[in-house]
Scaffold this motif. Structure first.
Motif, PDB file in Angstrom:
ATOM      1  N   PRO A   1      26.802  -3.508  11.857  1.00  0.00           N
ATOM      2  CA  PRO A   1      26.146  -3.051  10.606  1.00  0.00           C
ATOM      3  C   PRO A   1      24.638  -3.353  10.666  1.00  0.00           C
ATOM      4  CG  PRO A   1      27.372  -5.070  10.227  1.00  0.00           C
ATOM      5  CD  PRO A   1      27.666  -4.664  11.632  1.00  0.00           C
TER       6      PRO A   1
ATOM      7  N   GLN B   1      32.731  -3.042   7.544  1.00  0.00           N
ATOM      8  CA  GLN B   1      32.166  -3.951   8.559  1.00  0.00           C
ATOM      9  C   GLN B   1      31.354  -5.079   7.914  1.00  0.00           C
ATOM     10  OE1 GLN B   1      32.242  -4.163  11.854  1.00  0.00           O
ATOM     11  NE2 GLN B   1      33.996  -2.764  11.674  1.00  0.00           N
ATOM     12  N   GLU B   2      30.766  -4.782   6.768  1.00  0.00           N
ATOM     13  CA  GLU B   2      29.705  -5.717   6.287  1.00  0.00           C
ATOM     14  C   GLU B   2      30.282  -6.956   5.604  1.00  0.00           C
ATOM     15  OE1 GLU B   2      30.040  -2.708   5.209  1.00  0.00           O
ATOM     16  OE2 GLU B   2      28.682  -1.633   6.575  1.00  0.00           O
TER      17      GLU B   2
ATOM     18  N   THR C   1      20.618  -3.292   9.042  1.00  0.00           N
ATOM     19  CA  THR C   1      20.076  -3.892   7.813  1.00  0.00           C
ATOM     20  C   THR C   1      20.375  -2.984   6.632  1.00  0.00           C
ATOM     21  OG1 THR C   1      18.222  -4.045   9.351  1.00  0.00           O
ATOM     22  CG2 THR C   1      18.071  -5.324   7.353  1.00  0.00           C
TER      23      THR C   1
ATOM     24  N   TYR D   1      29.301  -5.553  -3.522  1.00  0.00           N
ATOM     25  CA  TYR D   1      29.129  -7.003  -3.701  1.00  0.00           C
ATOM     26  C   TYR D   1      28.045  -7.318  -4.721  1.00  0.00           C
ATOM     27  CZ  TYR D   1      31.978  -7.196   0.435  1.00  0.00           C
ATOM     28  OH  TYR D   1      33.010  -7.059   1.313  1.00  0.00           O
TER      29      TYR D   1
ATOM     30  N   ILE E   1      28.013 -10.273   5.026  1.00  0.00           N
ATOM     31  CA  ILE E   1      27.491 -10.639   3.694  1.00  0.00           C
ATOM     32  C   ILE E   1      27.957 -12.040   3.329  1.00  0.00           C
ATOM     33  CG2 ILE E   1      27.774 -10.090   1.262  1.00  0.00           C
ATOM     34  CD1 ILE E   1      27.505  -7.169   2.061  1.00  0.00           C
TER      35      ILE E   1
ATOM     36  N   PHE F   1      25.820 -15.283   2.120  1.00  0.00           N
ATOM     37  CA  PHE F   1      26.065 -16.113   0.922  1.00  0.00           C
ATOM     38  C   PHE F   1      26.188 -17.580   1.326  1.00  0.00           C
ATOM     39  CE2 PHE F   1      28.060 -12.381  -1.568  1.00  0.00           C
ATOM     40  CZ  PHE F   1      26.798 -11.965  -1.920  1.00  0.00           C
TER      41      PHE F   1
ATOM     42  N   VAL G   1      14.410  -5.392  12.656  1.00  0.00           N
ATOM     43  CA  VAL G   1      14.088  -6.379  11.598  1.00  0.00           C
ATOM     44  C   VAL G   1      12.722  -6.986  11.928  1.00  0.00           C
ATOM     45  CG1 VAL G   1      16.326  -7.064  10.718  1.00  0.00           C
ATOM     46  CG2 VAL G   1      15.573  -7.938  12.917  1.00  0.00           C
TER      47      VAL G   1
ATOM     48  N   ALA H   1      25.675  -2.425   1.046  1.00  0.00           N
ATOM     49  CA  ALA H   1      26.886  -3.174   0.650  1.00  0.00           C
ATOM     50  C   ALA H   1      26.515  -4.204  -0.412  1.00  0.00           C
ATOM     51  CB  ALA H   1      27.466  -3.871   1.873  1.00  0.00           C
ATOM     52  N   LEU H   2      25.357  -4.871  -0.215  1.00  0.00           N
ATOM     53  CA  LEU H   2      24.969  -5.907  -1.190  1.00  0.00           C
ATOM     54  C   LEU H   2      24.801  -5.287  -2.567  1.00  0.00           C
ATOM     55  CD1 LEU H   2      22.402  -8.387   0.409  1.00  0.00           C
ATOM     56  CD2 LEU H   2      24.450  -8.895  -0.908  1.00  0.00           C
TER      57      LEU H   2
ATOM     58  N   GLU I   1      22.832  -0.843   6.107  1.00  0.00           N
ATOM     59  CA  GLU I   1      24.241  -0.907   5.628  1.00  0.00           C
ATOM     60  C   GLU I   1      24.457  -2.199   4.834  1.00  0.00           C
ATOM     61  OE1 GLU I   1      23.785  -0.500   8.968  1.00  0.00           O
ATOM     62  OE2 GLU I   1      24.260   1.636   9.284  1.00  0.00           O
ATOM     63  N   ILE I   2      23.885  -3.306   5.358  1.00  0.00           N
ATOM     64  CA  ILE I   2      24.069  -4.584   4.631  1.00  0.00           C
ATOM     65  C   ILE I   2      23.474  -4.438   3.243  1.00  0.00           C
ATOM     66  CG2 ILE I   2      23.406  -7.020   4.625  1.00  0.00           C
ATOM     67  CD1 ILE I   2      23.488  -6.965   7.658  1.00  0.00           C
TER      68      ILE I   2
END
Lengths: 206, 173, 385, 103, 385
Positions: free
Chosen positions: B128, D58-59, B130, B141, D63, D67, E133, B136-137, B132-133
Motif C-alpha cells: 500500500p 492491505q492497509e 502513501t 478508519y 494503519i 496507531f 515519501v 484508508a485513514l 492508499e494509507i
C-alpha cells in the motif's frame, strides 16, 4: 510598522555595502582595508616609534654628550648610559655605553623633549619584531646610531627646523666667540697701552 | 536478478541481528544514557525492516516519531533527573536470573508455535502506497483517527500539567 | 540599596541543580580580563559576583615616584580607547594645583580632541555591544572604519594613534596645522551620513529591540545612590553632564544639548550614546569654525617642556574632573612641593559604574548578562588601574 | 522476501528482551525504554501480517502500526512527565527506592 | 540544449552501458547505485568546503574588506588549507568525558546531513533516490541530528556544552513542528510527497506557477526558510553555539577533525535545506533557458547567500524569545496557512487570491498584535539644555 521591516532595512544596508565594496572609493563604502606587506598606508611625519641617536656626517661625532638627562626623565627607566673616559681617566663628552631596552620603552617621546643637545629623536621604523627578547631587543649604542640625513628623510620639517636652530645657535656662538675674542683683544690692547711707557727698550731689542 | 534479492535478504538478516544486539544492549547497559542510544539504534533497525517490507511510509514515520521525538524526550528526562556525575548504583535488581529463565521459556514456546503453523509464503499484491494509507485513514478508519487525536491532545495537556513546577507563579526555568 | 534576591522556589531546597559557572577571565566577550562568577538556575541568573584585578598595574603608586610630566604617558593607558580625555583630566588637575593659565587656542584644541575621542569611544562601544548580541562583526567593522579616520588625525597631530601623550600642563605639545583642521572638517561632514547608515542598520531592528528593551533596567535613584555617571546615568533619565555642570575649559561657549533616556535599559543606553555622538558633532563643528589663532603653551610652562624634572607645583591638593565618554573621570593630585606628587588617585568611571552590575543582572538570562556588561561599557585598563 | 516465520521469531525475540528489561531494570526510565521495545515488537508483527495477508484490505496492518507508534509516543510522554514529577519530590528514580505507598 | 541539460544522466547511462557489455546484469544495477552514491559523497564535502570560502568572502565584502585571498588565486585554496589545518590539529578529549558519546557524536551528526542529499532533485531526472515519501524522509532524517547534539553536549562533561546542548535540543524540536507544517500546503496542492512530482507541479508559464508566487506559498516559504535556518543552528538562531555567551556551545570541547565534522554537518545541512526550499517553493530545476541542474544550483546558492547575509547582519535571539517565536508565532501562522491552502484548492480565479491573501494578512497582523512582547516599543528621548 509591519513586524519585519526593521530587519529588512538592516539587511538592505549590508547588501548596499556588499555591492558598493566592488566599485566605490574607500571612504564611501568601498574596500577601506590595505593589504599590508604589499601596499602600505602613507607614513605620518610626527609618528613616533622607538628612539634613535643622531650623528652628523660620521658615526664618530654623535651629538649625545652622555649628560644622562634622558635616562632620568624616562618614565619606565629603559635607558642606561655609561660615560666614556680616555686613557688617563679624564671623562669625555661621549657615552661609552648607551643601551635602550625596546621591550620596556613605551615610545612616549619624553626623552626627545628633555634632551638639550638634540641627540635623541623618535624613529618611524616599526618592523623590529624578533624571536629573542633579551638579545635582539636590547639596542646598544651602535644599533641606535642613525645619520642626520636619515633624520631629514623621515621627518623633513622637524629636521630642517632643528638644523636651522642649531645653525643659528652655531652662528650666535661663533659671533659670541668672535665678540669675546674681539673683547679680549681689545682688553689686551687697552692693557698694552697702559703699560707701553716703561719697557719700550726690550720689546725693540728682541 | 537472483543475486540482488539474495543481497537484500542478507541485508535484512544483518539488520535484524544488529537491532537484536542493540535491544539487548539497551536492556543491559548500566549507563542509562547509553541504553537510550542503543534503543535508538534498535528502532532504526526496525525501521530498516519496515523498508524491507516495502512499507516506506511506516519506516519514515517510525524514524521521525521514535528516533526524532521519543528518544529525544527520553534523553531530556535523563538529563533532568540524573546528577551530572551519575552515582554508581547497580542498574539491575535481584530478579535477574529468574526472569531470564521465564523469558527463555516463553521464547521457546512462541518459536515452537511459529514454526508449527503453516504461514503463507508469497507476499500479496503491491504494497500500500502513501495515498492508499491516506484514503484508508480517512475512509473506514476515520473514527479511530479522531479518537487517536483526542487521546494525543489529552496526553499533551496531561504531561504538561504533571511535569510543570508546582507553583504556577514561577515560570519554568 | 534594596537587596533584591531572586526567590528560589520551595523552602530552600534547590529543585533543579543550580549551575555555577565562571564567565571570564578568558571569555570572548568580557571586554578584557574580567571574571563574573555566576550561579545559574537553568538559564536564569541567581547571583553574580564580579572579580577584577587581573589588569592591575599599580598606576597610582608608580605616579608617586615619577615627575608630573612623566606620568602623562601612563594616563593614556588607563582607558586605552580615549587617551586624549585621560590626558585632559590629568592636565586640568595639575593646572588647578599650580594654577597655570591655559591660552584659548590650547583650550579649543583640547575640546576638539576630547570630542573626537568621544565619537571613537561611543562608536566602538556600540559595535562591541552588537558583537555580544551576536551580529557577526559587521557593526564593529563599520564603526572601526570611522574610527580609523579619527585615529589617523590623532597620529598626525600627536604622533601615536591610541597612546597620544599629547597634552602638557599649560597647553598642548604640537599645534594643529590648517590642513589637519580641514581634514577634521571633512570627517565631520561625512560622519552624520555614517550615523544615518548605522541607525538604519540597528535602531529599528526587531531582534535588537527584542533583546535590548526592558533588559537590565537601572532605576534612576539606584543609579544616583551608586554614583553611576556618564551615558548610563543619563539613560536612566538623570540630567547630569559634567560639561554642563562644571563648565570646565571653554565648554560654556559651545551650544549643545544633553540627551536623556527614560527607562534606563540596555536599549536606552545604546540610543543615548548615538544621540551623544550627534551632540559631539555639533560641538566639533563650532570648535573647528571658531578656533582662534595664538600660541598653544602658556608662557610660564614653556621652560618646563625641556626639563620636566624641575617643575615643582606648590604644596596643596587639587581634584579636577572631566566628562570622559564613560562617565566622570576625576584626578586627585596632592603635591608636597617636590617634583613628584605625594599622592595621585584616579576616579575611574568604569569601576564605579560596574558596582551595580549584579543588581542589573539578577533574574535575567545568561545571554542578557553579557549584553548588560556590554552596555555598561567598561575598559579593564581603567577599571583595574 | 524473507519468510514470515523469521520475522515473527525476530519480533518474539524483541518481545522477550523487552519483558526482561522491564522486569530487571531499576531505573524507571530504563523500564520505559523496554516498554517501547515491546510496543515496537507488536507493531512489527502487524505490518508483517498485513504484507503477507492473502485477502482483506492491505492497509489494516499498516494503519494499526501507525496507531501503535502514536500511542507509544503518548505513553512515553506521560511516563516521562511522571518520572520528572517524581524526581522533583523524591530526588530518586530508582524503582525499588519508591516503596512508600503514602506519598 | 537537451544534451547539455541531460549531460549527467547521459554520461551515467554511457558508463552503465559500457559496464553492461562485459558485466552481469545485477552488477550493473549495483554500479548505478554506486555512481549516485559516489556523486553525493563528492558533492557533499566539496560544497561544504567552498561554502566556507563563500561565506567568508561574502561577509568580508559586506564589511568592506576583502576576505581570504592569500591562499590560492582569490583564496580558492583556502578550504584546502583549512582542511589540512583541521587534520593536523591535536584532537583533545576532555578528562572526564564519556568516551563513547564524545567520539560518536561528530559521526552521527554528519550521517543525517549526507542522507538528506538523497532526496533533493538536482536536475531533470537527476534525483538520486526518487522515494515517493521524499519530503517526509528529509524531515525524518533532519530530526535525528538532535540526538547527536545531545551526545556531543552530554559527552564532553563541560557546563557550557551542557547549556548549549539543552538550548539546541529545545530549538530543534520547537522549530521542527512549524517546518513540517509549512510543508503540508505544498504537499496538499502538489498532491504527492515525492520531490520530483512537486517540482513537476510547478512547471509552466516560465516560472509564474512557482508556489512562492501564491499567497500561502509565500508565507510557507518564509516560515520554511526560517525554520531551516533554525535547524542548521545558523545566524539569528545560532544559540547552541552562541559564541559570545556560552563560548561555543555543544562543540566547545572538540578540536581538530571532529570539530571540522561538526562544521561540515552545519554547512551540508544549510545546503540541503536551501535545496529543498528551492525545490518546494522556487520550482526546483524549472527554468526557461539554462540547463535544469544549473537552475537548481543558482536558486540554492541564492538561498545560501541569504543565509550568509543573515549571519552578517542580524543579532542573535534569546532562548525564551526563540521558543516564543516558534510556538506562539510561527506555529499558528502555519496552521492558518494550511487552511488558506485548502481554500485555495477549492476556490477559483480572483476569489481564490482575495480570500487567501486577506486571511493570511489578517492573521499575520493579529499575531503581531498578540505577541506584544516581541514588537519594538516606541521610545521618546528628551534633550536637556
Amino acid at each position: 510598522m509591519i513586524f519585519g521591516t526593521g530587519i529588512l532595512q538592516g539587511l538592505m544596508v549590508t547588501l548596499k555595502n556588499f555591492v558598493t565594496s566592488y566599485f566605490k572609493a574607500p571612504d564611501e563604502g568601498g574596500i577601506f582595508t590595505v593589504e599590508y606587506p604589499e601596499k602600505r598606508l602613507p607614513e605620518k611625519e610626527r609618528f613616533r616609534n622607538f628612539p634613535f641617536l643622531l650623528y652628523d656626517k660620521n658615526p664618530e661625532n654623535l651629538r649625545c654628550v652622555a649628560c644622562d638627562i634622558c635616562a632620568k626623565e624616562c618614565p619606565p627607566k629603559c635607558i642606561y648610559i655609561v660615560r666614556e673616559f680616555d686613557k688617563d681617566g679624564k671623562p669625555l663628552k661621549r657615552p661609552a655605553v648607551f643601551d635602550i631596552d625596546f621591550t620596556v620603552c613605551m615610545n612616549c617621546g619624553i626623552c626627545e623633549e628633555a634632551c638639550p643637545f638634540d641627540a635623541i629623536y623618535m624613529d618611524h621604523e616599526f618592523e623590529i619584531a624578533s624571536a629573542d627578547r633579551h638579545a635582539k631587543l636590547l639596542y646598544h649604542r651602535d644599533d641606535l646610531l642613525k645619520s642626520n640625513e636619515y633624520f631629514h628623510k623621515i621627518r623633513p620639517t622637524d629636521a630642517s627646523a632643528i638644523d636651522a636652530r642649531r645653525r643659528e645657535a652655531e652662528e650666535k656662538k661663533k659671533a659670541a666667540e668672535a665678540a669675546a675674542l674681539a673683547a679680549q683683544k681689545a682688553k689686551e690692547a687697552a692693557a698694552a697701552q697702559a703699560k707701553p711707557p716703561e719697557p719700550p727698550k726690550p720689546a725693540a731689542g728682541a | 536478478m537472483l543475486p540482488l534479492t539474495l543481497l537484500v535478504k542478507a541485508g535484512l538478516y544483518l539488520i535484524m541481528a544488529i537491532s537484536l544486539l542493540a535491544a539487548v544492549a539497551s536492556v543491559s547497559l548500566p549507563n542509562i544514557f547509553h541504553a537510550a542510544l542503543a534503543l535508538a539504534l534498535a528502532l532504526l533497525g526496525i525501521a530498516g525492516i519496515y523498508l524491507g517490507l516495502q512499507a516506506e511510509f511506516v519506516a519514515v514515520v517510525q524514524v521521525l516519531i521514535y528516533v526524532g521525538a521519543v528518544i529525544t524526550l527520553v534523553i531530556f528526562a535523563i538529563m533532568l533527573t540524573n546528577r551530572m556525575a551519575d552515582r554508581s548504583t547497580p542498574a539491575k535488581n535481584s530478579l535477574g536470573a529468574a526472569c531470564l529463565a521465564v523469558a527463555a521459556g516463553l521464547f521457546s514456546i512462541l518459536v515452537r508455535f511459529i514454526r508449527s503453523t503453516p504461514w503463507p509464503e508469497t507476499t500479496s499484491a503491491p504494497a500500500p502506497g502513501t495515498s492508499e494509507i491516506g484514503q484508508a485513514l480517512m475512509g473506514p478508519y476515520v473514527f479511530a483517527f479522531e479518537v487517536i487525536s483526542v487521546i494525543l491532545i489529552a496526553v499533551l495537556i496531561g504531561a504538561m500539567v504533571i511535569a510543570k513546577k508546582d507553583n504556577p507563579g514561577e515560570d519554568a526555568p | 540599596m534594596t537587596e533584591k534576591t531572586f526567590s528560589l522556589h520551595g523552602a530552600g531546597d534547590m529543585d533543579t541543580q543550580t549551575l555555577e559557572i565562571n564567565i571570564g577571565p578568558q571569555h570572548p566577550s568580557t571586554h578584557g580580563v574580567f571574571r563574573m562568577n555566576v550561579v545559574l538556575d537553568g538559564e536564569t541568573i541567581v547571583s553574580l559576583k564580579p572579580v577584577m584585578g587581573y589588569l592591575h598595574r599599580n598606576h597610582e603608586q608608580i605616579a608617586e615616584n615619577m615627575s608630573y610630566t612623566g606620568s602623562m604617558p601612563y594616563t593614556d593607558r588607563l582607558d586605552y580607547f580615549n587617551s586624549m580625555s585621560n590626558n585632559f583630566g590629568y592636565a586640568m588637575a595639575v593646572e588647578k594645583l599650580a594654577n597655570i593659565e591655559v591660552p584659548e587656542r590650547a583650550h579649543y584644541i583640547r575640546i576638539i580632541m576630547a570630542e573626537l575621542t568621544r565619537l571613537v569611544n561611543h562608536v566602538s562601544v556600540i559595535g562591541f555591544l552588537l558583537n555580544d548580541l551576536g551580529a557577526f562583526f559587521t557593526p564593529v567593522l563599520y564603526a572601526f572604519r570611522e574610527r580609523e579616520k579619527i585615529l589617523d588625525i590623532f597620529e598626525e597631530v600627536a604622533g601615536a594613534r591610541m597612546m597620544c601623550n599629547y597634552l602638557r600642563f599649560g597647553g598642548v605639545k604640537y599645534d594643529l596645522s590648517p590642513e589637519v583642521l580641514a581634514r577634521i572638517a571633512g570627517i565631520l561632514k561625512k560622519f552624520p551620513k555614517f550615523l544615518e547608515e548605522f541607525e538604519t542598520l540597528l535602531t529599528k531592528n526587531e531582534i535588537l529591540c527584542m533583546r535590548c528593551q526592558n533588559v537590565g533596567v537601572l532605576p534612576a535613584e539606584l543609579a544616583v545612590s551608586a554614583s553611576v555617571t556618564g551615558p548610563m546615568l543619563r539613560a536612566s533619565g538623570v540630567n547630569y553632564d559634567i560639561r554642563k555642570a562644571d563648565n570646565y575649559s571653554l565648554y560654556e561657549r559651545f551650544k549643545f544639548r544633553v540627551p536623556l533616556g527614560q527607562k534606563g535599559d540596555v536599549y536606552d543606553r545604546y540610543y543615548v550614546r548615538i544621540l551623544e555622538m550627534r551632540e559631539s558633532l555639533k560641538i566639533l563643528e563650532q570648535a573647528v569654525k571658531e578656533i582662534p589663532a595664538g600660541d598653544i603653551m602658556s608662557k610660564k610652562m614653556v621652560p618646563f617642556l625641556k626639563s620636566p624634572r624641575n617643575f615643582k607645583p606648590p604644596v596643596g591638593e587639587a581634584y579636577a574632573r572631566v566628562e570622559a565618554p564613560k562617565g566622570e573621570l576625576g584626578y586627585y593630585v596632592v603635591s608636597d612641593g617636590t617634583a613628584q606628587p605625594w599622592r595621585y588617585h584616579v576616579r575611574a568611571p568604569s569601576f564605579i559604574n560596574l558596582t551595580i552590575l549584579e543588581d542589573l543582572c539578577i533574574g535575567q538570562k545568561v545571554a542578557d548578562a553579557i549584553i548588560i556588561l556590554g552596555s555598561v561599557d567598561i575598559v579593564l585598563g581603567e577599571l583595574d588601574r | 522476501m524473507i519468510p514470515l516465520s523469521h520475522l515473527l521469531i525476530f519480533s518474539a525475540a524483541l518481545l522477550v528482551i523487552g519483558i526482561y528489561g522491564a522486569v530487571v531494570r531499576r531505573n524507571i526510565v530504563g523500564i520505559l525504554l523496554s516498554i517501547e521495545l515491546i510496543l515496537n515488537a507488536a507493531a512489527l508483527n502487524f505490518t508483517a501480517f498485513s504484507r503477507f495477508a492473502l485477502a482483506g484490505d492491505q492497509e489494516a496492518g499498516v494503519i494499526f502500526t501507525l496507531f501503535i507508534i502514536a500511542m507509544a509516543a503518548a505513553a512515553a510522554a506521560v511516563g516521562l512527565a511522571i518520572v520528572i514529577a517524581l524526581f522533583r519530590v523524591r530526588k530518586t528514580i530508582m524503582s525499588d527506592e519508591i516503596n512508600l505507598l503514602k506519598w | 540544449m537537451e544534451t547539455l541539460d541531460q549531460i549527467f544522466v547521459l554520461s551515467k547511462k554511457g558508463i552503465l552501458d559500457f559496464l553492461g557489455t562485459f558485466l552481469p546484469e545485477w552488477v550493473v544495477t549495483l554500479a548505478c547505485v554506486a555512481i549516485t552514491i559516489k556523486a553525493i559523497a563528492v558533492l557533499g564535502p566539496v560544497t561544504m568546503m567552498y561554502l566556507t570560502l563563500m561565506e567568508r568572502k561574502v561577509i568580508g565584502r559586506m564589511q568592506n574588506r576583502i576576505g581570504p585571498n592569500r591562499v590560492g588565486k582569490w583564496g580558492l585554496l583556502q578550504p584546502l588549507a583549512d582542511g589540512v589545518k583541521m587534520l593536523t590539529k591535536e584532537d583533545i578529549v576532555p578528562h572526564g568525558a564519556d568516551a563513547v558519546s564524545h567520539f560518536l557524536a561528530p559521526i552521527l551528526i554528519v550521517i543525517p546531513s549526507l542522507l538528506a542529499f538523497a532526496v533533493i532533485p538536482f536536475g531533470r531526472g537527476m534525483t538520486p533516490v526518487d522515494l515517493n515519501v521524499g519530503v517526509l524522509f528529509f524531515i525524518a532524517v533532519s530530526s535525528t541530528t538532535t540526538i547527536a547534539i545531545f551526545m556531543a553536549s552530554w559527552g564532553s562533561r563541560n557546563k557550557f556544552s551542557v547549556l548549549g546542548g539543552m538550548r539546541s535540543a529545545a530549538q530543534m524540536i520547537s522549530y521542527e513542528v512549524p517546518m513540517v507544517l509549512s510543508v503540508v500546503p505544498v504537499i496538499l496542492i502538489a498532491g504527492s510527497l515525492s520531490t520530483n512530482d512537486i517540482v513537476l507541479a510547478q512547471a509552466g508559464w516560465g516560472g509564474l506557477k512557482w508556489f512562492v508566487f501564491t499567497p500561502w506559498g509565500f508565507f510557507a516559504f518564509i516560515i520554511f526558510f526560517l525554520c531551516g535556518v533554525a535547524e542548521c543552528n545558523r545566524s539569528p538562531f545560532d544559540l547552541p553555539e552562541g559564541e559570545s555567551e556560552i563560548v561555543a556551545g555543544f562543540h566547545t570541547e572538540y578540536s581538530g577533525m571532529k570539530f571540522a565534522l561538526f562544521y561540515m554537518a552545519e554547512f551540508m545541512n544549510s545546503f540541503t535545506v536551501s535545496g529543498l526550499a528551492a525545490t518546494l517553493f522556487l520550482g526546483g530545476w524549472q527554468g526557461p533557458f539554462l540547463p535544469s541542474w544549473l537552475w537548481f544550483f543558482l536558486k540554492t546558492y541564492a538561498l545560501i547567500f541569504v543565509m550568509i547575509w543573515f549571519r552578517g547582519t542580524l543579532p542573535r535571539i534569546r532562548v525564551d524569545q526563540l521558543m516564543g517565536l516558534a510556538w506562539k508565532f510561527l506555529m499558528p501562522l502555519t496552521l492558518v496557512n494550511i487552511l488558506a491552502a485548502g481554500l485555495w484548492y477549492f476556490t477559483e480565479g480572483a476569489a481564490r487570491w482575495l480570500i487567501t491573501a486577506s486571511i493570511l494578512a489578517g492573521s499575520f497582523w493579529l499575531l503581531t498584535k498578540l505577541n506584544r512582547g516581541y514588537t519594538p516599543e516606541k521610545r521618546v528621548y528628551l534633550f536637556a539644555e
